[in-house]
Design an enzyme around this catalytic site. Structure first.
Site, PDB file in Angstrom:
ATOM      1  N   HIS A 128      -7.610   3.752   1.875  1.00 59.37           N
ATOM      2  CA  HIS A 128      -8.187   2.426   1.623  1.00 59.37           C
ATOM      3  C   HIS A 128      -8.522   1.764   2.951  1.00 59.37           C
ATOM      4  CE1 HIS A 128      -3.822   2.004   2.028  1.00 59.37           C
ATOM      5  NE2 HIS A 128      -4.068   0.854   2.624  1.00 59.37           N
TER       6      HIS A 128
ATOM      7  N   ASN B  60      -5.254   2.167   8.003  1.00 57.66           N
ATOM      8  CA  ASN B  60      -3.958   2.629   8.485  1.00 57.66           C
ATOM      9  C   ASN B  60      -3.690   4.042   7.964  1.00 57.66           C
ATOM     10  OD1 ASN B  60      -3.409   0.128   9.741  1.00 57.66           O
ATOM     11  ND2 ASN B  60      -2.725  -0.747   7.796  1.00 57.66           N
TER      12      ASN B  60
ATOM     13  N   CYS C 207      -4.383   4.272  -7.788  1.00 63.24           N
ATOM     14  CA  CYS C 207      -4.965   4.990  -8.934  1.00 63.24           C
ATOM     15  C   CYS C 207      -4.769   4.170 -10.203  1.00 63.24           C
ATOM     16  CB  CYS C 207      -4.344   6.372  -9.098  1.00 63.24           C
ATOM     17  SG  CYS C 207      -4.988   7.608  -7.942  1.00 63.24           S
TER      18      CYS C 207
ATOM     19  N   CYS D  88       0.627   6.606  -8.443  1.00 61.56           N
ATOM     20  CA  CYS D  88      -0.059   6.001  -7.290  1.00 61.56           C
ATOM     21  C   CYS D  88      -0.553   4.605  -7.712  1.00 61.56           C
ATOM     22  CB  CYS D  88      -1.224   6.880  -6.830  1.00 61.56           C
ATOM     23  SG  CYS D  88      -2.303   6.055  -5.631  1.00 61.56           S
TER      24      CYS D  88
ATOM     25  N   THR E   8       1.204   1.998   3.959  1.00 59.69           N
ATOM     26  CA  THR E   8       2.272   1.848   2.957  1.00 59.69           C
ATOM     27  C   THR E   8       1.861   2.373   1.583  1.00 59.69           C
ATOM     28  OG1 THR E   8       1.574  -0.415   2.457  1.00 59.69           O
ATOM     29  CG2 THR E   8       3.300  -0.152   4.123  1.00 59.69           C
TER      30      THR E   8
HETATM   31  P1  5GP Z   1      -1.471  -0.310   4.014  1.00 62.11           P
HETATM   32  O1  5GP Z   1      -0.232  -0.965   4.526  1.00 62.11           O
HETATM   33  O2  5GP Z   1      -1.148   0.971   3.264  1.00 62.11           O
HETATM   34  O3  5GP Z   1      -2.565  -0.141   5.003  1.00 62.11           O
HETATM   35  O4  5GP Z   1      -2.058  -1.345   2.974  1.00 62.11           O
HETATM   36  C1  5GP Z   1      -1.616  -1.468   1.658  1.00 62.11           C
HETATM   37  C2  5GP Z   1      -2.017  -2.840   1.197  1.00 62.11           C
HETATM   38  O5  5GP Z   1      -1.966  -2.855  -0.223  1.00 62.11           O
HETATM   39  C3  5GP Z   1      -1.093  -3.958   1.685  1.00 62.11           C
HETATM   40  O6  5GP Z   1      -1.848  -4.900   2.435  1.00 62.11           O
HETATM   41  C4  5GP Z   1      -0.523  -4.548   0.402  1.00 62.11           C
HETATM   42  O7  5GP Z   1      -0.400  -5.957   0.450  1.00 62.11           O
HETATM   43  C5  5GP Z   1      -1.527  -4.109  -0.650  1.00 62.11           C
HETATM   44  N1  5GP Z   1      -0.973  -3.894  -1.972  1.00 62.11           N
HETATM   45  C6  5GP Z   1       0.143  -3.189  -2.301  1.00 62.11           C
HETATM   46  N2  5GP Z   1       0.337  -3.194  -3.629  1.00 62.11           N
HETATM   47  C7  5GP Z   1      -0.692  -3.921  -4.160  1.00 62.11           C
HETATM   48  C8  5GP Z   1      -1.047  -4.283  -5.501  1.00 62.11           C
HETATM   49  O8  5GP Z   1      -0.386  -3.938  -6.481  1.00 62.11           O
HETATM   50  N3  5GP Z   1      -2.165  -5.039  -5.650  1.00 62.11           N
HETATM   51  C9  5GP Z   1      -2.938  -5.447  -4.598  1.00 62.11           C
HETATM   52  N4  5GP Z   1      -4.015  -6.186  -4.862  1.00 62.11           N
HETATM   53  N5  5GP Z   1      -2.637  -5.102  -3.317  1.00 62.11           N
HETATM   54  C10 5GP Z   1      -1.526  -4.370  -3.117  1.00 62.11           C
HETATM   55 ZN    ZN Z   2      -4.180   7.267  -5.816  1.00 56.63          ZN
END
Ligand code: 5GP
Ligand code: ZN
Length: 114
Positions: A100, A87, A7, A4, A95
């Site tokens: 979060h 989300n 994590c 993850c 994603t």
């Molecule tokens: P979701 O689309 O799940 O609501 O948001 C996931 C967010 O995590 C996205 O906005 C993406 O840019 C961010 N994200 C994904 N991988 C990483 C990472 O390795 N580091 C950081 N700082 N953000 C990440």
């Molecule tokens: Zn996790």
């Protein structure tokens, strides 16, 4: 949880630009910011989404909101306003399967979202 991304960030195995940390949550800048302020607030324990919270874990979300309001003040988006986004699942556009909350601010945000 193994494999993850969040994590791994919580454990320090993947670097992040940290904004806030305490024993329950970590907040860091989104790697792909959608606004001048785009912070992710992440509970340290692995839970996939709010749908998977156990009874004694709901209080964690209250704590996330408390932390988010502090960060909004620190980053000076509290007066003009900002948005908290969570989300969930495929249609929700999640994603990363570790719960979060996005804090988005620093510009006028459109509504409704796409
Ligand atoms: P979701 O689309 O799940 O609501 O948001 C996931 C967010 O995590 C996205 O906005 C993406 O840019 C961010 N994200 C994904 N991988 C990483 C990472 O390795 N580091 C950081 N700082 N953000 C990440
Ligand atoms: Zn996790």
């Amino acid at each position: 949880m193994k494999d993850c991304i969040f994590c791994k960030i919580v454990k320090g195995e993947i670097p992040c630009s940290k904004v806030y940390e305490d024993d329950k949550v970590l907040a860091f800048n989104d790697i792909n910011p959608e606004a001048p302020v785009h912070v992710l607030i992440v509970p340290k324990t692995h839970v996939q989404s709010i749908m998977d919270l156990k009874e004694d874990e709901y209080q964690l979300i209250g704590h996330v909101f408390k932390v988010t309001s502090k960060i909004a003040k620190d980053l000076k988006v509290d007066e003009k306003g900002f948005r908290i986004v969570n989300n969930i699942g495929e249609d929700g556009g999640q994603t990363v399967p570790h719960v979060h909350f996005h804090l988005l601010g620093g510009r006028a945000l459109q509504w409704p979202p796409g």
